[in-house]
Design a protein around this motif. Structure first.
Motif, short mmCIF file in Angstrom:
data_model
loop_
_atom_site.label_atom_id
_atom_site.label_comp_id
_atom_site.label_asym_id
_atom_site.label_seq_id
_atom_site.Cartn_x
_atom_site.Cartn_y
_atom_site.Cartn_z
N ASN A 24 0.81 -1.22 0.00
CA ASN A 24 0.00 0.00 0.00
C ASN A 24 0.85 1.27 0.00
O ASN A 24 0.43 2.31 -0.53
N GLU A 26 3.97 1.34 -1.26
CA GLU A 26 4.90 1.21 -2.38
C GLU A 26 6.36 1.19 -1.93
O GLU A 26 7.23 1.82 -2.53
N LYS A 40 -4.62 2.52 -14.89
CA LYS A 40 -4.29 2.97 -13.54
C LYS A 40 -2.95 2.39 -13.11
O LYS A 40 -2.73 1.18 -13.17
N ILE A 42 -0.34 0.77 -10.81
CA ILE A 42 -0.33 0.00 -9.57
C ILE A 42 1.03 -0.68 -9.44
O ILE A 42 1.43 -1.45 -10.31
N ALA A 44 3.91 -3.13 -7.43
CA ALA A 44 3.93 -4.36 -6.65
C ALA A 44 5.37 -4.88 -6.59
O ALA A 44 6.31 -4.20 -7.01
N GLU A 77 -9.49 -2.33 -12.27
CA GLU A 77 -8.60 -1.93 -11.17
C GLU A 77 -8.97 -2.61 -9.86
O GLU A 77 -8.09 -3.14 -9.15
N GLN A 78 -10.24 -2.61 -9.49
CA GLN A 78 -10.63 -3.18 -8.20
C GLN A 78 -10.34 -4.67 -8.14
O GLN A 78 -9.85 -5.18 -7.12
N ARG A 81 -6.61 -5.19 -7.67
CA ARG A 81 -6.21 -4.88 -6.29
C ARG A 81 -6.66 -6.00 -5.34
O ARG A 81 -5.94 -6.35 -4.39
N ASP A 82 -7.84 -6.56 -5.59
CA ASP A 82 -8.32 -7.66 -4.75
C ASP A 82 -7.41 -8.89 -4.89
O ASP A 82 -7.12 -9.58 -3.90
N LEU A 84 -4.23 -8.83 -5.72
CA LEU A 84 -2.98 -8.51 -5.04
C LEU A 84 -3.13 -8.67 -3.52
O LEU A 84 -2.23 -9.19 -2.86
N ARG A 85 -4.26 -8.24 -3.00
CA ARG A 85 -4.48 -8.36 -1.55
C ARG A 85 -4.43 -9.83 -1.13
O ARG A 85 -3.90 -10.17 -0.07
#
Length: 224
Positions: A24, A26, A40, A42, A44, A77-78, A81-82, A84-85
């Motif tokens: 989160n 970076e 977007k 992002i 990682a 995007e969402q 991100r999910d 990645l989480r």
């Protein structure tokens, strides 16, 4: 006594929380993704992604390694991100509102655990009037048990399932699976009415006039 001691963000935190903090904020990220229609940015960590997905490992360490920013245009995007989480923390939330997107991403990146979670969620709709949606999804992602479960429910509750908002979005292959069944719980007239309705909808999707000829063309593979 010194009362100005600064607490380090790592103190008393389990590994997943530390990893998520680094993601989160970076910290030491070494790969940039451009995600979705808006590209977007992002960031990682290659190490973390490679440890969870063979696809990412090949992407970073294979014979044709990715260099520079990596474009991911087919995942929103969402959802990214999910995913990645889950990679970083083993935590994920999957429901009827995002299961199809999560299943696509899990299939793309060969993440079997997420795919199993998606299948568990889809089982709740396989036994409902929305079984046609589950049938389509399970066929697309080769989930044979779920496909059979959906077909069984459609056979027992044919009218309710065909009246579902999702039924007109069935592919030709899935519609053919239903029509080939000898155990549909409705009349031939009702099946014909639905099939014609499906054909008209296909004409609308392809911006063709719903004439008899165009409807027949939409149905010709099914009816042969």
């Amino acid at each position: 006594m010194d009362t100005n001691i600064t607490t380090d963000w790592r103190d008393n935190k389990p590994l997943p929380e530390c990893m998520m903090y680094m993601l989160n904020n970076e910290i030491l990220c070494d790969v940039m993704f451009r995600v979705g229609d808006d590209k977007k940015p992002i960031k990682a960590h290659k190490y973390m992604l490679s440890s969870r997905s063979a696809v990412f490992h090949t992407m970073f360490e294979g014979s044709h390694q990715e260099t520079g920013d990596i474009t991911v245009s087919d995942v929103d995007e969402q959802t990214f991100r999910d995913i990645l989480r889950y990679f970083y923390s083993d935590q994920i939330t999957i429901g009827n509102d995002n299961v199809k997107e999560m299943l696509y991403a899990a299939d793309k990146y060969m993440f079997a655990a997420v795919k199993r979670e998606c299948e568990t969620v889809l089982k709740t709709t396989a036994q409902s009037e929305h079984a046609t949606k589950t049938l389509q999804t399970s066929y697309q992602y080769r989930l044979s048990d779920l496909k059979n479960e959906s077909l069984d429910y459609i056979e027992m509750n044919t009218n309710a399932c065909l009246l579902s908002e999702h039924s007109l979005n069935l592919s030709k292959d899935c519609l053919e699976l239903i029509l080939k069944s000898d155990y549909l719980n409705c009349s031939e007239t009702e099946i014909c009415q639905f099939t014609l309705k499906w054909g008209r909808h296909q004409c609308e999707l392809t911006k063709l006039e719903p004439t008899g000829e165009n409807i027949r063309k939409a149905l010709e593979i099914i009816c042969t």
